[in-house]
Design a protein around this motif. Structure first.
Motif: not given
Length: 392
Positions: A343-358, A366-370, A372-379
């Motif tokens: 979840l830590t890695g997935a949250a970082s992915d999300y926040l990076e994809s919504k970065s404040s610089n626009g 689920m497309q970043g590394k974090g 993908r890892v979360l999705k694998r763990v859940i699967r």
């Protein structure tokens, strides 16, 4: 025959069941044909009202007739209700602006009839279309909120308290959660902030419904949960970027803080059994969004009620609450640390994809590394828990 069925004072037609059913069938077919007419009127028309505008002339005849039918005793027939709602939906889609003045009457008819005939989810579906068409209009928020409230307080919706009930009413679950999604996407932030209690009810109902065995009902409920979290996250990011304290931010955080443990618990149950694999992506997305919410909240004054520590406690409590035979020996101790790391890695992915610089990164959920890892763990969790005794 259609005008005959409109006349509530003519009770004689009901004394002959065969003839009455024939008349209902004719009226239903007539409504379907009306819908076809409106679907062919979906061409650009001048925005200014004109006395010789053909669609206005049609509406002047169509709506009073339909309103009378909606308020008649005959509308208890499900086929007639469905046909009437379909005709109205097509009319609004093809000529929405001309229906704006009728919105109070339309939504009153739809919500009143649903309360009277709660097996007719067509009324909720048509109300969703109304909000989709007019949600951006100023001044209608109280009307939309009151409609949401009437649907949410219906006994059939209030009774959605277990996966068993949700499986008995999959069409209702889909209609209600789709309505809630449309309301959240289409309403302004002020309206959403004023709907905190309704949003909390609908969020908690959706969390329960995501455990249903019925695939459509479960996925519709998960889509609403994800929609709410996405809109809430966007508001929270905006308030942090532009130093604005939007009231919907407070509403969304309160909803999540009151419902987060139940959400995680129900997500865990949704991942158990033979029907879990199609739900992996949506479950992982919801957990990613929830983790991102907790990370962002830690940077605000809301960190006392929503934080990474709170998320940890929810996950721990949800795992411990699972019956012992649902987990493998020792799994309860190892599952929480593994999920938290993912979840830590997935949250970082999300926040990076919504970065404040626009800038937006080139991956989504689920497309970043974090992710993908979360999705694998859940699967892997879902795959290894297909043969739970109570879910076979």
């Amino acid at each position: 025959m259609f005008f005959q069925i409109e006349d509530d004072n003519n009770h004689s037609i009901r004394q002959n069941p065969a003839a009455y059913m024939q008349i209902l069938g004719c009226a239903t077919r007539g409504l379907h044909r009306m819908g076809i007419v409106f679907s062919h009127l979906a061409t650009p028309l001048p925005s200014e009202a004109s006395t010789d505008n053909p669609i206005i002339a049609v509406i002047r005849v169509f709506w009073p007739m339909l309103e009378k039918l909606f308020r008649s005793e005959h509308i208890e027939n499900s086929s007639l209700s469905t046909a009437a709602c379909r005709a109205l939906s097509l009319a609004i889609q093809s000529s929405g602006e001309h229906f704006e003045i009728l919105l109070p009457n339309i939504l009153d008819c739809l919500s009143t009839n649903f309360l009277s005939f709660q097996s007719h989810e067509c009324y909720i579906k048509t109300a969703s279309l109304v909000i989709e068409e007019f949600g951006h209009k100023e001044g209608y928020s109280p009307l939309f909120i009151s409609t949401f409230e009437r649907f949410s307080q219906a006994s059939s919706v209030m009774s959605l308290n277990s996966s068993y009930v949700c499986d008995q009413e999959p069409d209702l679950v889909e209609a209600y959660t789709n309505f809630a999604s449309t309301f959240v996407r289409g309403s302004n932030k002020e309206a959403l902030a004023a709907s905190g209690a309704l949003l909390e009810i609908s969020f908690q109902k959706a969390a329960i419904c995501c455990t249903a065995m019925h695939r459509g009902a479960a996925l519709a409920a998960m889509s609403y949960l994800s929609c709410f979290l996405e809109v809430g996250l966007a508001s929270l990011l905006e308030s942090m970027t532009f130093s604005l304290e939007g009231s919907f931010v407070a509403t969304s955080i309160h909803v999540i803080s009151h419902s987060g443990e139940g959400l995680i618990s129900n997500i865990l149950y949704a991942l158990l059994g033979v029907s879990a694999m199609p739900r992996v992506h949506k479950c992982a997305t919801i957990l990613q969004q929830l983790a991102a919410f907790c990370c962002l909240s830690e940077r605000t004054t809301w960190k006392t009620i929503l934080s990474w520590e709170v998320l940890h406690s929810w996950l721990q409590a949800s795992v411990q609450a699972l019956p012992a035979d649902y987990l493998k020996q020792g799994e309860a101790e190892t599952l929480v640390p593994v999920w938290l790391e993912a979840l830590t890695g997935a949250a970082s992915d999300y926040l990076e994809s919504k970065s404040s610089n626009g800038r937006t990164s080139n991956y989504g959920h689920m497309q970043g590394k974090g992710g993908r890892v979360l999705k694998r763990v859940i699967r892997e969790f879902a795959d290894s828990h297909r043969n739970i005794p109570n879910f076979t």
